[in-house]
Structure formats: structure tokens, C-alpha cells
Design a protein around this motif. Structure first.
Motif, PDB file in Angstrom:
ATOM      1  N   GLY A 137      23.882  73.500  62.951  1.00  0.00           N
ATOM      2  CA  GLY A 137      25.151  74.060  62.503  1.00  0.00           C
ATOM      3  C   GLY A 137      25.390  73.795  61.025  1.00  0.00           C
ATOM      4  O   GLY A 137      25.735  74.706  60.264  1.00  0.00           O
ATOM      5  N   ILE A 138      25.187  72.546  60.614  1.00  0.00           N
ATOM      6  CA  ILE A 138      25.400  72.174  59.217  1.00  0.00           C
ATOM      7  C   ILE A 138      24.428  72.952  58.325  1.00  0.00           C
ATOM      8  O   ILE A 138      24.800  73.470  57.267  1.00  0.00           O
ATOM      9  N   GLN A 139      23.175  73.076  58.796  1.00  0.00           N
ATOM     10  CA  GLN A 139      22.163  73.811  58.060  1.00  0.00           C
ATOM     11  C   GLN A 139      22.617  75.248  57.807  1.00  0.00           C
ATOM     12  O   GLN A 139      22.602  75.754  56.693  1.00  0.00           O
ATOM     13  N   LYS A 140      23.102  75.892  58.897  1.00  0.00           N
ATOM     14  CA  LYS A 140      23.540  77.294  58.778  1.00  0.00           C
ATOM     15  C   LYS A 140      24.741  77.417  57.851  1.00  0.00           C
ATOM     16  O   LYS A 140      24.854  78.379  57.087  1.00  0.00           O
ATOM     17  N   ALA A 141      25.630  76.436  57.934  1.00  0.00           N
ATOM     18  CA  ALA A 141      26.820  76.477  57.084  1.00  0.00           C
ATOM     19  C   ALA A 141      26.436  76.381  55.610  1.00  0.00           C
ATOM     20  O   ALA A 141      27.042  77.010  54.751  1.00  0.00           O
ATOM     21  N   LYS A 142      25.406  75.592  55.335  1.00  0.00           N
ATOM     22  CA  LYS A 142      24.962  75.426  53.944  1.00  0.00           C
ATOM     23  C   LYS A 142      24.329  76.714  53.414  1.00  0.00           C
ATOM     24  O   LYS A 142      24.528  77.081  52.254  1.00  0.00           O
ATOM     25  N   GLU A 143      23.561  77.385  54.292  1.00  0.00           N
ATOM     26  CA  GLU A 143      22.890  78.619  53.875  1.00  0.00           C
ATOM     27  C   GLU A 143      23.884  79.704  53.504  1.00  0.00           C
ATOM     28  O   GLU A 143      23.720  80.437  52.537  1.00  0.00           O
ATOM     29  N   ARG A 144      24.908  79.823  54.342  1.00  0.00           N
ATOM     30  CA  ARG A 144      25.932  80.843  54.104  1.00  0.00           C
ATOM     31  C   ARG A 144      27.257  80.247  54.521  1.00  0.00           C
ATOM     32  O   ARG A 144      27.513  80.068  55.711  1.00  0.00           O
ATOM     33  N   ILE A 145      28.090  79.964  53.568  1.00  0.00           N
ATOM     34  CA  ILE A 145      29.335  79.281  53.909  1.00  0.00           C
ATOM     35  C   ILE A 145      30.270  80.228  54.657  1.00  0.00           C
ATOM     36  O   ILE A 145      30.619  81.299  54.153  1.00  0.00           O
ATOM     37  N   PRO A 146      30.622  79.871  55.882  1.00  0.00           N
ATOM     38  CA  PRO A 146      31.472  80.760  56.675  1.00  0.00           C
ATOM     39  C   PRO A 146      32.945  80.631  56.273  1.00  0.00           C
ATOM     40  O   PRO A 146      33.301  79.723  55.532  1.00  0.00           O
ATOM     41  N   GLU A 147      33.766  81.539  56.792  1.00  0.00           N
ATOM     42  CA  GLU A 147      35.198  81.434  56.497  1.00  0.00           C
ATOM     43  C   GLU A 147      35.924  80.606  57.533  1.00  0.00           C
ATOM     44  O   GLU A 147      37.081  80.241  57.360  1.00  0.00           O
ATOM     45  N   LEU A 148      35.223  80.344  58.638  1.00  0.00           N
ATOM     46  CA  LEU A 148      35.796  79.470  59.669  1.00  0.00           C
ATOM     47  C   LEU A 148      34.654  78.882  60.481  1.00  0.00           C
ATOM     48  O   LEU A 148      33.642  79.548  60.729  1.00  0.00           O
ATOM     49  N   ILE A 149      34.837  77.626  60.900  1.00  0.00           N
ATOM     50  CA  ILE A 149      33.856  77.023  61.801  1.00  0.00           C
ATOM     51  C   ILE A 149      34.550  76.698  63.116  1.00  0.00           C
ATOM     52  O   ILE A 149      35.601  76.056  63.146  1.00  0.00           O
ATOM     53  N   LEU A 150      33.957  77.199  64.207  1.00  0.00           N
ATOM     54  CA  LEU A 150      34.433  76.845  65.541  1.00  0.00           C
ATOM     55  C   LEU A 150      33.483  75.791  66.060  1.00  0.00           C
ATOM     56  O   LEU A 150      32.276  76.021  66.151  1.00  0.00           O
ATOM     57  N   LEU A 151      34.024  74.647  66.415  1.00  0.00           N
ATOM     58  CA  LEU A 151      33.181  73.486  66.643  1.00  0.00           C
ATOM     59  C   LEU A 151      33.423  72.855  68.014  1.00  0.00           C
ATOM     60  O   LEU A 151      34.507  72.336  68.294  1.00  0.00           O
ATOM     61  N   ASP A 152      32.409  72.913  68.853  1.00  0.00           N
ATOM     62  CA  ASP A 152      32.461  72.207  70.122  1.00  0.00           C
ATOM     63  C   ASP A 152      32.371  70.711  69.821  1.00  0.00           C
ATOM     64  O   ASP A 152      31.662  70.312  68.906  1.00  0.00           O
ATOM     65  N   ILE A 153      33.092  69.897  70.553  1.00  0.00           N
ATOM     66  CA  ILE A 153      33.072  68.461  70.252  1.00  0.00           C
ATOM     67  C   ILE A 153      31.926  67.749  70.973  1.00  0.00           C
ATOM     68  O   ILE A 153      31.268  66.871  70.435  1.00  0.00           O
ATOM     69  N   GLN A 154      31.662  68.140  72.223  1.00  0.00           N
ATOM     70  CA  GLN A 154      30.593  67.482  72.963  1.00  0.00           C
ATOM     71  C   GLN A 154      29.271  68.184  72.674  1.00  0.00           C
ATOM     72  O   GLN A 154      28.941  69.193  73.299  1.00  0.00           O
ATOM     73  N   LEU A 155      28.542  67.640  71.709  1.00  0.00           N
ATOM     74  CA  LEU A 155      27.267  68.236  71.320  1.00  0.00           C
ATOM     75  C   LEU A 155      26.171  67.197  71.499  1.00  0.00           C
ATOM     76  O   LEU A 155      26.428  66.007  71.389  1.00  0.00           O
ATOM     77  N   PRO A 156      24.943  67.655  71.759  1.00  0.00           N
ATOM     78  CA  PRO A 156      23.851  66.692  71.852  1.00  0.00           C
ATOM     79  C   PRO A 156      23.564  66.102  70.471  1.00  0.00           C
ATOM     80  O   PRO A 156      23.670  66.795  69.467  1.00  0.00           O
ATOM     81  N   GLY A 157      23.220  64.838  70.421  1.00  0.00           N
ATOM     82  CA  GLY A 157      22.943  64.190  69.137  1.00  0.00           C
ATOM     83  C   GLY A 157      24.230  63.932  68.379  1.00  0.00           C
ATOM     84  O   GLY A 157      25.128  63.257  68.861  1.00  0.00           O
ATOM     85  N   MET A 158      24.320  64.518  67.208  1.00  0.00           N
ATOM     86  CA  MET A 158      25.501  64.371  66.359  1.00  0.00           C
ATOM     87  C   MET A 158      26.705  65.044  67.035  1.00  0.00           C
ATOM     88  O   MET A 158      26.642  66.228  67.370  1.00  0.00           O
ATOM     89  N   ASP A 159      27.780  64.310  67.275  1.00  0.00           N
ATOM     90  CA  ASP A 159      28.895  64.971  67.972  1.00  0.00           C
ATOM     91  C   ASP A 159      29.802  65.723  66.994  1.00  0.00           C
ATOM     92  O   ASP A 159      29.640  65.639  65.773  1.00  0.00           O
ATOM     93  N   GLY A 160      30.741  66.475  67.557  1.00  0.00           N
ATOM     94  CA  GLY A 160      31.580  67.341  66.735  1.00  0.00           C
ATOM     95  C   GLY A 160      32.403  66.584  65.696  1.00  0.00           C
ATOM     96  O   GLY A 160      32.626  67.088  64.593  1.00  0.00           O
ATOM     97  N   TYR A 161      32.841  65.380  66.054  1.00  0.00           N
ATOM     98  CA  TYR A 161      33.627  64.600  65.092  1.00  0.00           C
ATOM     99  C   TYR A 161      32.797  64.316  63.841  1.00  0.00           C
ATOM    100  O   TYR A 161      33.271  64.430  62.716  1.00  0.00           O
ATOM    101  N   GLU A 162      31.538  63.945  64.072  1.00  0.00           N
ATOM    102  CA  GLU A 162      30.659  63.646  62.931  1.00  0.00           C
ATOM    103  C   GLU A 162      30.401  64.906  62.097  1.00  0.00           C
ATOM    104  O   GLU A 162      30.385  64.859  60.871  1.00  0.00           O
ATOM    105  N   VAL A 163      30.178  66.018  62.793  1.00  0.00           N
ATOM    106  CA  VAL A 163      29.939  67.283  62.086  1.00  0.00           C
ATOM    107  C   VAL A 163      31.138  67.606  61.202  1.00  0.00           C
ATOM    108  O   VAL A 163      30.993  67.952  60.023  1.00  0.00           O
ATOM    109  N   ALA A 164      32.347  67.451  61.761  1.00  0.00           N
ATOM    110  CA  ALA A 164      33.561  67.771  61.001  1.00  0.00           C
ATOM    111  C   ALA A 164      33.665  66.880  59.767  1.00  0.00           C
ATOM    112  O   ALA A 164      33.956  67.357  58.662  1.00  0.00           O
ATOM    113  N   ARG A 165      33.397  65.592  59.967  1.00  0.00           N
ATOM    114  CA  ARG A 165      33.490  64.667  58.827  1.00  0.00           C
ATOM    115  C   ARG A 165      32.484  65.049  57.745  1.00  0.00           C
ATOM    116  O   ARG A 165      32.799  65.058  56.561  1.00  0.00           O
ATOM    117  N   TYR A 166      31.269  65.396  58.183  1.00  0.00           N
ATOM    118  CA  TYR A 166      30.232  65.764  57.225  1.00  0.00           C
ATOM    119  C   TYR A 166      30.662  66.978  56.401  1.00  0.00           C
ATOM    120  O   TYR A 166      30.580  66.982  55.176  1.00  0.00           O
TER     121      TYR A 166
END
Ligand SMILES: Nc1ncnc2c1ncn2[C@@H]1O[C@H](COP(=O)(O)OP(=O)(O)OP(=O)(O)O)[C@@H](O)[C@H]1O
Ligand SMILES: [Mg+2]
Lengths: 122, 278
Positions: free
Chosen positions: A38-67
Motif C-alpha cells: 500500500g505504501i509503495q503504491k501511494a509513493k508511486e502515485r499519490i492518491p487523493e484518499l486512502i481507505l485503510l483496513d486496520i487488521q492487515l497482515p504484517g504492518m497493521d493499519g495504525y502503523e501504515v497511517a503513522r508512516y
């Protein structure tokens, strides 16, 4: 120009469903099945909104949001958390991790896009 | 001399033993505390996992039946609509069951979290009655709201407060075949008292103690003719207690019932918290 939404969600059916609803309303949707992708894709093309599931394998949604909120290029991109814990503390935790909005699963297909519009417009 | 030495030795060893047991006790207590904390963490993790595992497939069922019913992929015929509506109703029922079971488990595991905020309870009561009115009307029952629009704001968990009121008003409508349901409010001794009065089937005196137990529905003689799981009041009374409120019942069998929710005007530790675990 269609507005771009990035959907980060690990369940394939849920990803398909949310993508379908958003595309029907004229948004362009790209998606990822985990936080890193997700972070990779966001970097390639910055979206106007991110919809983020919180329960994700590995890095969870809270961490993704903070990043995302800590990276200068994306810190202004609104993030809406979608969670299936639905516990009282979740909302606060999502917001304090940098999410701008919060939605509970199961999502309601009648109001889903309306909710999204509050953060992104048409 | 020997005797005193022996006595002294005995006394010393007694004291040593005492000391050791005190140390042992402290250690045991520490261990028990650690165990309890671990059990708490496990319970939290279990509830979160269950919630997630159950909601994810439900998200698909509710989502896709909704999409099809909105006819986004294409037109439906009447039979398809009817059957999809059945899927949707079933899925929503399953969702409310899952929510109820998770609530009961959370309460019993001491993992229920509350978000306390200034709450416009008048507004809550009005909104709820507007939602339930059509259900009452479709059964030919009148739903009145009297004297509920002036209540002061109270610090409580709005969502949980509304859950309690919804349960009780829903019950009143569900267990009333004809007549009316009346919601009213008053302030008495530093408490807001919200009363829900119905002219329904009533509850026998001997059964009143049972209705707050989980999974308990009173046998009405005939086959089960009321939908439900028997969790509503069990959850409501436990939530009420954790919010510092109380639910009481008066009922006359075959005549009707009055459920009263008594809520303190001053919420728990008003100044100090916005969220706590009960
Ligand atoms: N207003 C009422 N009049 C008569 N009986 C009632 C009333 N409210 C509750 N009861 C009795 O108490 C029982 C328990 O109520 P409760 O709300 O816990 O369960 P339910 O309504 O049957 O199911 P659920 O709330 O889980 O959908 C009911 O099944 C019914 O027998
Ligand atoms: Mg009930």
C-alpha cells in the motif's frame, strides 16, 4: 479527471466490493493487499484518499497511517480507517494514529460512498 | 541453658518460617497477578480476533446483497429481489447476534470499554422513538413519547445508553399485541428516570428474576412466537450497571409492564475520564 483512491485491504472479496462501489460512482481505484504494498503504491502515485483496513497482515493499519502522515509528500492525504474490531477504543486509536475518519465493518453499501465523499468530494 | 538454646532455636526457626512464608506469599501474589493480566490479554485478543473473523465474511454478504439490491450490476426481477432481501435480513440478524454475543463476552471478560461524553439524552430518546414508531404502527400499536424533550445533558456513553433504550422500547413493542407503548421521563433524587410502559403480555412475578439472564425467554405457553435470542436485557442490565444506572421492572401478567431506567445526573467521575474499562 477521475479522483484516485487507494484501497488497502487484505480480504480479496472486500477489496473487490469496495472497488466496485467506488468505481460505479466514478472514482479511479488502485488497491493493495498489505501495508507495505500500500505504501509503495501511494509513493508511486499519490492518491487523493486512502481507505485503510486496520487488521492487515504484517504492518497493521495504525502503523501504515503513522508512516503516511509522517512522510512529507503524503502527510496531507486524508485517510479513512475501516475496522472490524468495532471496540470503543478503536476510533480513538485510529484518529491518534493520523486517520482522518473511521468506518466500521460491515460497511453499508447504501451509505458507503456518501461517507467517502465527505473526505474527497465528487 | 540447653533448654533455652533449644527454645531460642525454635523461636528463630519459627520466625524464619514466618518470614519465608511472607516472601512466598508476595511471590505467589505477584505470579497470580501476572497470570490474571495474561488471561486479560488473551481474552482481549480472542474477542478482537472473533470480531474480525466474523465480520469479514459478513461484510461480503451484506455488501454484495446490498449492491445487487441497488441494481448496480443490472435489473432484478421480483423473485430475485425477494430472495436477496431474505439474504440481507438474515445477514443483518446474524450481525446483531454477533454484536450481542461479543458484548456479553466483553462484559464478562471485563473488557467493555466506554467513551464518556456529554450526551443529549432527550435527542437520543426522540431519535430512537422515530426509528421504532414504524414498527409499532405496522402492528397497530401507538408509540407515545411524553415529556422527554427537556432533559439535561448527562455524561455517559451515548452509544451504550441508546443500546439500552432501544432494547427496552423494542421489547415493549414486541411483547404488546394491542394498545400502546408510552415513553416518559422525570427527575427524582439526582436521577433521570426514563420509563417505558406497555399494555402487552406482562410477566408473571416468578419470571421477573429470569428475564435478565442471558439466553432466557419466558415460555408463553404457545410455541415460540417472539423473535429474539434473550440477550437484550442481559446486556442492557449489565451495561446499565457499568454506567452507574439501574433498570427496574414492574409488571402485571396479561396486563402490561413498566421498565424504568434510572440514570444518575452526575456521571461516574465526571471530571477525570473520557473512557474507562468496566
Ligand atoms: N415488555 C415486555 N413485556 C413482556 N415480556 C417481556 C418484556 N420485555 C422482556 N420480556 C421477557 O423477557 C425476555 C427477555 O428479554 P430480552 O430482551 O433479554 O430477550 P428477547 O427480546 O427475547 O431477545 P433479544 O433482545 O435478544 O432479541 C423476553 O423473551 C420476554 O419473555
Ligand atoms: Mg429484547
Amino acid at each position: 479527471m477521475k479522483k484516485l483512491i487507494l484501497l488497502i485491504e487484505d480480504n480479496e472479496q472486500n477489496r473487490y466490493m469496495e472497488t466496485y462501489l467506488l468505481e460505479k460512482e466514478g472514482y479511479e481505484v488502485i488497491s493493495a493487499g498489505d501495508g507495505h504494498a500500500g505504501i509503495q503504491k501511494a509513493k508511486e502515485r499519490i492518491p487523493e484518499l486512502i481507505l485503510l483496513d486496520i487488521q492487515l497482515p504484517g504492518m497493521d493499519g495504525y502503523e501504515v497511517a503513522r508512516y503516511i502522515k509522517n512522510s512529507p509528500a503524503m502527510s496531507k492525504t486524508p485517510i479513512v480507517a475501516i475496522t472490524s474490531y468495532a471496540m470503543a477504543g478503536d476510533r480513538e486509536r485510529a484518529l491518534s494514529s493520523g486517520c482522518d475518519g473511521y468506518m466500521e465493518k460491515p460497511i453499508n453499501p447504501d451509505t458507503f460512498v456518501q461517507e467517502i465523499r465527505k473526505f474527497i468530494g465528487n | 541453658m540447653l533448654v533455652t538454646t533449644i527454645l531460642l532455636a525454635l523461636k528463630l526457626s519459627g520466625e524464619l518460617r514466618k518470614k519465608r512464608t511472607a516472601e512466598e506469599k508476595a511471590m505467589e501474589m505477584e505470579l497470580a497477578k501476572a497470570k490474571a493480566e495474561q488471561a486479560d490479554r488473551l481474552k482481549s485478543a480472542f474477542l478482537a480476533t472473533m470480531s474480525h473473523e466474523l465480520r469479514t465474511p459478513l461484510n461480503s454478504i451484506i455488501g454484495f446483497s446490498g449492491i445487487l439490491l441497488k441494481e448496480l450490476p443490472g435489473k432484478l426481477n421480483d423473485e430475485q429481489k425477494k430472495q436477496l432481501n431474505m439474504i440481507k435480513t438474515g445477514a443483518n440478524h446474524l450481525l446483531s447476534l454477533i454484536n450481542d454475543i461479543l458484548d456479553i463476552s466483553r462484559i464478562e471478560a471485563g473488557q467493555m470499554e466506554f467513551s464518556m461524553e456529554e450526551t443529549d439524552i432527550s435527542g437520543s430518546i426522540m431519535r430512537i422513538s422515530e426509528i421504532i414508531k414504524p414498527i409499532a404502527q405496522s402492528k397497530g400499536i401507538a408509540l407515545y413519547v411524553e415529556n422527554c424533550d427537556w432533559l439535561p445533558k448527562i455524561i455517559t456513553d451515548r452509544r451504550r445508553f441508546e443500546q439500552i433504550i432501544i432494547n427496552i422500547v423494542n421489547n415493549a413493542v414486541k411483547f404488546t399485541q394491542k394498545g400502546e407503548v408510552r415513553i416518559s421521563a422525570k427527575i427524582e433524587q439526582e436521577n433521570v428516570k426514563i420509563s417505558v410502559k406497555d399494555t402487552g403480555i406482562g410477566i408473571r412475578e416468578g419470571d421477573i428474576g429470569k428475564i435478565f439472564q442471558p439466553f432466557t425467554q419466558i415460555d408463553t405457553g404457545t410455541a415460540r412466537n417472539h423473535e429474539g435470542t434473550g440477550l437484550g436485557l442481559a446486556i442492557s442490565s449489565k451495561l446499565a450497571k457499568l454506567l452507574g444506572a439501574e433498570i427496574s421492572v414492574k409488571s402485571e401478567y396479561t396486563k402490561g409492564s413498566v421498565f424504568e431506567i434510572s440514570l444518575p445526573l452526575k456521571g461516574k467521575d465526571e471530571k477525570t475520564y473520557t473512557s474507562y474499562r468496566g
